[in-house]
Write an enzyme that holds these catalytic residues in place. Structure first.
Site, PDB file in Angstrom:
ATOM      1  N   GLY B 239      38.738  -1.465 -14.071  1.00 60.85           N
ATOM      2  CA  GLY B 239      39.596  -0.280 -14.025  1.00 60.85           C
ATOM      3  C   GLY B 239      39.106   0.777 -13.038  1.00 60.85           C
ATOM      4  N   HIS B 240      39.910   1.795 -12.863  1.00 57.35           N
ATOM      5  CA  HIS B 240      39.579   2.825 -11.870  1.00 57.35           C
ATOM      6  C   HIS B 240      38.342   3.627 -12.254  1.00 57.35           C
ATOM      7  CE1 HIS B 240      42.738   5.774 -13.845  1.00 57.35           C
ATOM      8  NE2 HIS B 240      41.938   5.241 -14.726  1.00 57.35           N
TER       9      HIS B 240
END
Lengths: 338, 338, 338
Positions: B239-240
């Protein structure tokens, strides 16, 4: 097509109006008067009386369940699948190679095969009779694609891998990427991971279907092997050197670590996983989101998932999993002190 | 190549017939008389006496275990990996740009790099010395690909992301897609989700391998960072704004939610997961299909998977997980009432 | 842009220096003196006093928390998202069709749409006003892409599927591959699986975002339906004939088996799963790595994950899960024998 035609092609008993014209298939709830539906799951039995279908495929036990024109067969679900195939034949592709495909001079593409735009086919690759290589597929050197196999679009097959006849591979699938193999060598100062070249192949049998965005890694030294009539859903990962038996079904999001041997007619539920270096015997069924941590040697269903709870119940109960050993001891003491 | 050559290149002691000619590597069970194998796992010790290998790499303790020509080294597995690399060098690609690649006039591609057909390279992108951009790769604006890095095929790198030197990215991987960030705004009538622009990058270090169909999202504001010598398997989601330390190993099907910080030399087992906004310290090991729900601050192995049971046993036992709190209370009462 | 401009566009109260010039957004810790940040999570409240941001968006309750120029609004997070959009507008693409795109003569591409290199668009497909079809996308026959929807790169949409307006689909996503449907027919000798043609479509509403390498299967007979404003992360699998309600959020690595109906505003945590043929009601929240095995009929949070333990603790405790039934019986006996 008429009921009587279906009976001629597929067998079974046509009961009722054999001249009923049919144009397609439908579900028991959505079928219209020119569609044929089926009853295989007794759960939908009560829907049959209100169905507006023009005809229905039923099992022998349900022969007299409905006044609808009906085809009575031993296996109504499989019969329905075949009827649906008759009404919905696979797309036909004109044979030949699109001008915007790049095919190595030493590749062999059957004249009856169809190669779409933006395809790349490497040196020594062989594309069989009637095969379809859809747009954007990348076929490595010395790959072998069997007769009538369809790579739908954007499929990548790495060098030297093979797939048999009559297969279907969906968009985004990757066959033959390197297995995940690294030797640790942290002795000299910081060190790092040493890549183990992955020089085995992926060898896939006939009549297999591989789902969208699924990946099957090539073997490290020996091959990764997928049998015949194996059906693999989307988002699945098969590690290097796995061997998967004929007729096995692998649902979406399954992960199988390297060097696992899966038997014949095994069913892996969605999101289940297999630790590496195990064996799963023929006819085993693994439930959804279950992790197989040791070999399975007897057929049957195996489960290892947590039950669903309201979050408050989960908080109250699952905290005790961390002290089950102590609870078990307390019970033993309580029982012993009686 | 001869045993004596391997010894010269890789060190260690060559014991036995140093003039044994060798053409490749094999497993202890499959190696032929011109292949070299290795013994690193004591589990395969008993296979050595029946091996038909031409030579074997062993650790110091196993120096006298076999009469086979042998290379005695401190780390036989890492040595084997290097021998396998000698016999199986990476594919060589002719330098230059395929005519069916589209490269923006303002991109810089090193003369020694190799760019295949159906590649798109955006404005301002930089492709390093000896790099390989395989067929069907999409390289966004201002992307930076380090020297000798190989994007095998159909890799997508979004704008402004970077990857260091000597990396390998497998087919279908997506680097730098938008992180999953939306602000709820359901106040005005029905409302909806408001997208938070994802303007950070993905920054990947040197010597990394990224698996097939894996995705690493760009940061929301700051960057997503992957260190050096990080190995990520297939079907992984990062994920970011995650930060992943050097030498960390992430197995297939792992999901790491946003803004998690993973230390150095961490090992994430297949199908494991990490809730967002956590930290995992250096040298932690997370077992397969284990969910990390709080930060890990001490090295060691962590597990949270359910055991595998026959389905009948699962039904009988796991139902009680929903009432563990009540069971614990009953035990306390039973103990207290003695 | 100045603080006062933001206030005019977005509303709320501008408090303090409204002439503060601003060039972008930042996090509370990283924002510089020309960037605007926000405070939505009270956890970061203490960071505000040391922030070097030029301005901050706060809720009404935090109006006087800081001397920084500030925009006071009801929903600071949603306001921040809109400010970030102002500073980071989506990439603009020149309208028109790249010469290296292959578009069937019977497809309709709006003049204002942008079609990139190596795109394939099939017969009868319709590409709406201002839509963007990025490099390497494959658009099947009769597909419909709504106005201003962006397929970033390497997206595959199978024949007849549709996606509404203002959507974003990330690289590697596959919309409309065949659902996983096979009828067993092992009666005649060995037999095998009979494929059920998947002739439904995928129908996706407006304002949806679909993540990288996600797959959404087409329906078997009826359609797979995704509502409006649905946000789906990377590596997700949606099976055939699922119906997903408006505003629902599906995190990475989720797998939803076929014929499940998910309500509106549902939130599926990362790695969670849904067995087929279930219903999940509006406003349900499913925790990470939780398997939904029965329908959820009441809003609220539902969890079914195992807690994380040190491996030694796991070994000591979780072994007892296999004998919870016996433990429960022992407790009952102990209590009964008092």
């Amino acid at each position: 097509m008429y009921m009587r035609d279906l009976q001629k092609i597929l067998g079974g008993d046509a009961v009722g109006e054999v001249n009923q014209p049919l144009t397609g298939v439908g579900t028991i709830r959505s079928a219209t008067s020119t569609q044929i539906t089926f009853l295989a799951n007794q759960r939908y039995r009560s829907d049959l009386s209100s169905s507006r279908a023009g005809a229905v495929i039923v099992g022998n036990a349900d022969r007299d369940l409905t006044p609808l024109p009906r085809l009575v067969v031993a296996n109504p679900y499989a019969c329905f699948a075949r009827v649906a195939q008759l009404f919905n034949p696979p797309a036909l592709y004109a044979s030949g190679v699109h001008p915007a495909a790049i095919i190595h001079a030493d590749a062999q593409v059957a004249e009856s095969a169809s190669v779409a735009e933006y395809v790349s086919i490497g040196r020594g690759a062989v594309i069989g009779e009637g095969a379809r290589i859809g747009p954007g597929c990348i076929i490595g050197d010395d790959v072998w694609v069997g007769a009538h196999t369809c790579l739908v679009a954007r499929v990548t097959i790495y060098a030297r891998c093979t797939i048999g006849a009559r297969g279907i591979v969906h968009a985004g699938a990757v066959i033959g990427a390197d297995g995940f193999g690294f030797a640790p060598d942290f002795s000299a100062g910081d060190g790092g991971w040493v890549k183990i070249p992955q020089v085995g192949r992926v060898v896939i049998g006939d009549d297999c279907e591989i789902g969208a965005n699924t990946s099957i890694d090539r073997g490290a030294i020996d091959d990764t092997v997928v049998g015949n009539d194996v059906k693999i859903d989307n988002q699945v990962q098969v590690g290097h050197n796995c061997v998967i038996g004929d007729h096995t079904i692998i649902s979406g999001c399954v992960g199988i670590a390297g060097t696992s041997t899966i038997g014949r007619r095994v069913m892996m539920g969605g999101g289940s996983g297999v630790i590496g270096h195990l064996e799963i015997c023929d006819d085993a069924i693994v439930s959804a989101m279950t992790l197989v941590t040791k070999s399975i040697t007897e057929p049957g269903m195996y489960t290892g998932s947590m039950p669903l709870m309201k979050h408050g119940d989960w908080l109250r109960n699952v905290v005790h999993v961390r002290r089950l050993g102590a609870l078990a001891d307390a019970i033993k003491n309580a029982a012993g002190s009686k």
